[in-house]
Design a protein around this motif. Sequence first.
Motif, PDB file in Angstrom:
ATOM      1  N   ARG A  75      35.709  32.764  44.855  1.00 22.77           N
ATOM      2  CA  ARG A  75      37.057  33.261  44.585  1.00 22.77           C
ATOM      3  C   ARG A  75      37.106  34.762  44.315  1.00 22.77           C
ATOM      4  O   ARG A  75      38.186  35.321  44.106  1.00 22.77           O
ATOM      5  CB  ARG A  75      37.659  32.497  43.404  1.00 22.77           C
ATOM      6  CG  ARG A  75      37.901  31.016  43.704  1.00 22.77           C
ATOM      7  CD  ARG A  75      38.301  30.278  42.442  1.00 22.77           C
ATOM      8  NE  ARG A  75      38.520  28.861  42.666  1.00 22.77           N
ATOM      9  CZ  ARG A  75      39.709  28.298  42.857  1.00 22.77           C
ATOM     10  NH1 ARG A  75      40.788  29.054  42.869  1.00 22.77           N
ATOM     11  NH2 ARG A  75      39.830  26.997  43.028  1.00 22.77           N
ATOM     12  N   PHE A  76      35.943  35.406  44.257  1.00 27.02           N
ATOM     13  CA  PHE A  76      35.907  36.831  43.951  1.00 27.02           C
ATOM     14  C   PHE A  76      35.795  37.705  45.212  1.00 27.02           C
ATOM     15  O   PHE A  76      35.620  38.911  45.105  1.00 27.02           O
ATOM     16  CB  PHE A  76      34.747  37.139  42.998  1.00 27.02           C
ATOM     17  CG  PHE A  76      34.972  36.590  41.608  1.00 27.02           C
ATOM     18  CD1 PHE A  76      35.553  37.364  40.627  1.00 27.02           C
ATOM     19  CD2 PHE A  76      34.606  35.292  41.295  1.00 27.02           C
ATOM     20  CE1 PHE A  76      35.776  36.862  39.360  1.00 27.02           C
ATOM     21  CE2 PHE A  76      34.814  34.773  40.026  1.00 27.02           C
ATOM     22  CZ  PHE A  76      35.402  35.565  39.049  1.00 27.02           C
ATOM     23  N   ARG A 165      43.262  32.778  42.561  1.00 29.65           N
ATOM     24  CA  ARG A 165      43.512  31.508  41.875  1.00 29.65           C
ATOM     25  C   ARG A 165      44.974  31.113  42.028  1.00 29.65           C
ATOM     26  O   ARG A 165      45.837  31.946  42.303  1.00 29.65           O
ATOM     27  CB  ARG A 165      43.151  31.620  40.394  1.00 29.65           C
ATOM     28  CG  ARG A 165      44.078  32.503  39.578  1.00 29.65           C
ATOM     29  CD  ARG A 165      43.615  32.654  38.144  1.00 29.65           C
ATOM     30  NE  ARG A 165      44.612  33.342  37.343  1.00 29.65           N
ATOM     31  CZ  ARG A 165      44.350  34.204  36.376  1.00 29.65           C
ATOM     32  NH1 ARG A 165      43.096  34.494  36.079  1.00 29.65           N
ATOM     33  NH2 ARG A 165      45.326  34.778  35.684  1.00 29.65           N
ATOM     34  N   LYS A 166      45.222  29.828  41.819  1.00 32.78           N
ATOM     35  CA  LYS A 166      46.576  29.295  41.880  1.00 32.78           C
ATOM     36  C   LYS A 166      47.142  29.183  40.470  1.00 32.78           C
ATOM     37  O   LYS A 166      46.417  29.306  39.486  1.00 32.78           O
ATOM     38  CB  LYS A 166      46.579  27.922  42.557  1.00 32.78           C
ATOM     39  CG  LYS A 166      46.099  27.930  43.995  1.00 32.78           C
ATOM     40  CD  LYS A 166      46.146  26.528  44.589  1.00 32.78           C
ATOM     41  CE  LYS A 166      45.662  26.518  46.024  1.00 32.78           C
ATOM     42  NZ  LYS A 166      45.697  25.164  46.609  1.00 32.78           N
ATOM     43  N   ASN A 172      40.071  27.577  35.091  1.00 36.63           N
ATOM     44  CA  ASN A 172      39.114  26.949  36.008  1.00 36.63           C
ATOM     45  C   ASN A 172      37.784  27.704  35.909  1.00 36.63           C
ATOM     46  O   ASN A 172      37.757  28.927  36.057  1.00 36.63           O
ATOM     47  CB  ASN A 172      39.659  27.014  37.434  1.00 36.63           C
ATOM     48  CG  ASN A 172      38.786  26.263  38.428  1.00 36.63           C
ATOM     49  OD1 ASN A 172      37.562  26.299  38.342  1.00 36.63           O
ATOM     50  ND2 ASN A 172      39.427  25.598  39.366  1.00 36.63           N
ATOM     51  N   PRO A 173      36.677  27.016  35.638  1.00 38.05           N
ATOM     52  CA  PRO A 173      35.385  27.714  35.488  1.00 38.05           C
ATOM     53  C   PRO A 173      35.035  28.627  36.653  1.00 38.05           C
ATOM     54  O   PRO A 173      34.380  29.648  36.464  1.00 38.05           O
ATOM     55  CB  PRO A 173      34.380  26.548  35.382  1.00 38.05           C
ATOM     56  CG  PRO A 173      35.174  25.421  34.804  1.00 38.05           C
ATOM     57  CD  PRO A 173      36.546  25.564  35.417  1.00 38.05           C
ATOM     58  N   ARG A 174      35.496  28.293  37.860  1.00 35.44           N
ATOM     59  CA  ARG A 174      35.196  29.115  39.024  1.00 35.44           C
ATOM     60  C   ARG A 174      36.053  30.375  39.078  1.00 35.44           C
ATOM     61  O   ARG A 174      35.843  31.251  39.921  1.00 35.44           O
ATOM     62  CB  ARG A 174      35.366  28.307  40.310  1.00 35.44           C
ATOM     63  CG  ARG A 174      34.433  27.118  40.412  1.00 35.44           C
ATOM     64  CD  ARG A 174      34.681  26.345  41.697  1.00 35.44           C
ATOM     65  NE  ARG A 174      34.323  27.117  42.876  1.00 35.44           N
ATOM     66  CZ  ARG A 174      33.118  27.157  43.408  1.00 35.44           C
ATOM     67  NH1 ARG A 174      32.132  26.452  42.853  1.00 35.44           N
ATOM     68  NH2 ARG A 174      32.872  27.867  44.491  1.00 35.44           N
ATOM     69  N   CYS A 175      37.065  30.452  38.194  1.00 36.97           N
ATOM     70  CA  CYS A 175      37.967  31.614  38.167  1.00 36.97           C
ATOM     71  C   CYS A 175      37.708  32.500  36.956  1.00 36.97           C
ATOM     72  O   CYS A 175      38.488  33.407  36.666  1.00 36.97           O
ATOM     73  CB  CYS A 175      39.426  31.155  38.153  1.00 36.97           C
ATOM     74  SG  CYS A 175      39.888  30.159  39.578  1.00 36.97           S
TER      75      CYS A 175
END
Length: 334
Positions: A75-76, A165-166, A172-175
């Motif tokens: 996501r980055f 992100r939404k 969210n850990p991935r964000c």
Amino acid sequence: MGKTADLTTVQKMTIDTLKKEGKTQKVIAKEVGCSQSSVSKHINREAKGRKRCGRKECTSKTDKRALERIVKQNRFKNVGEIHKEWTVAGVSASRSTTHRRMQDMGFSCRIPRVKPLLNKRQRQKRRAWAQDKKDWTAAEWSKVMFSDESKFCISFGNQGPRVWRKTGEAQNPRCLKSSVKFPQSVMVWGAMSSAAVGPLCFLRSRVNAAVYQEVLEHFMLPAADQLYGGDDFIFQHDLAPAHRAKSTSTCFKDHGIPLLDWPANSPDLNPIENLWGIVKRKMRDARPNNAEELKATIKATWALITPEECNRLVDSMPRRIAAAIQAKGAATKY
């Protein structure tokens, strides 16, 4: 009889009304005075929420699913990197189309929130601490003096990579990006109550027990007199090594100041963290040229903090406690 595009507003409203009454398309077409196909197209368009015609999208549902997978993998990444990877996957689309499709999916480019790293034992202790404090009222929290150190930089523009992100994915850990404790930088110490803020202390060296005890003598005690007068209060600080030193504990005992037990790695539970954020946002347009100008800007901005802001933050403690319990000790949105 005209096409769907030739239907007047009155005809369209009449079709909608007759459709709700349960009339057939044949009957509606006769009463409105248009072809049955026009009635059918209008009803289908309304059912799909389609408001206008336009060029057909150049990407399929499969392409969109592939794009969403690429975004979620990392996501980055920036739009250019995502577009390149999507193109390699066989999709023919421009960079602007890639950006639009991501927005259509609900992705927005945001500054990632910083999340403290918590192991299982720390989460358990946070949950136990929250359970112990769940019945504390806002009035009880108003007796607590919250304190903390924070880093201020001359440049506020560089906030690191942004994340896709939404809505609702902020935690969210991935964000998230992980925070690093005790960065090598000049720190500012401050304290607050539900009524106001205390004086600031600019730390010129790394904070050890001796330095911290000087801060307590010359800044914390005057802040206590300013914020509480002669009333009793409880002091809060985190579990930094200088705070937990035996000599520091002795210092508090000598002055008869009770300490609030505090879970490790829990900035989200401390309202002064939000206060630092308020100060930094107010300083966003400031452009100090050196350390002295930066200090002056921090002092001036700190002085603008209102009692209402302090009271609102301390009043949030019961909600923070409830959020920590609900999250089973994990980091919360605060």
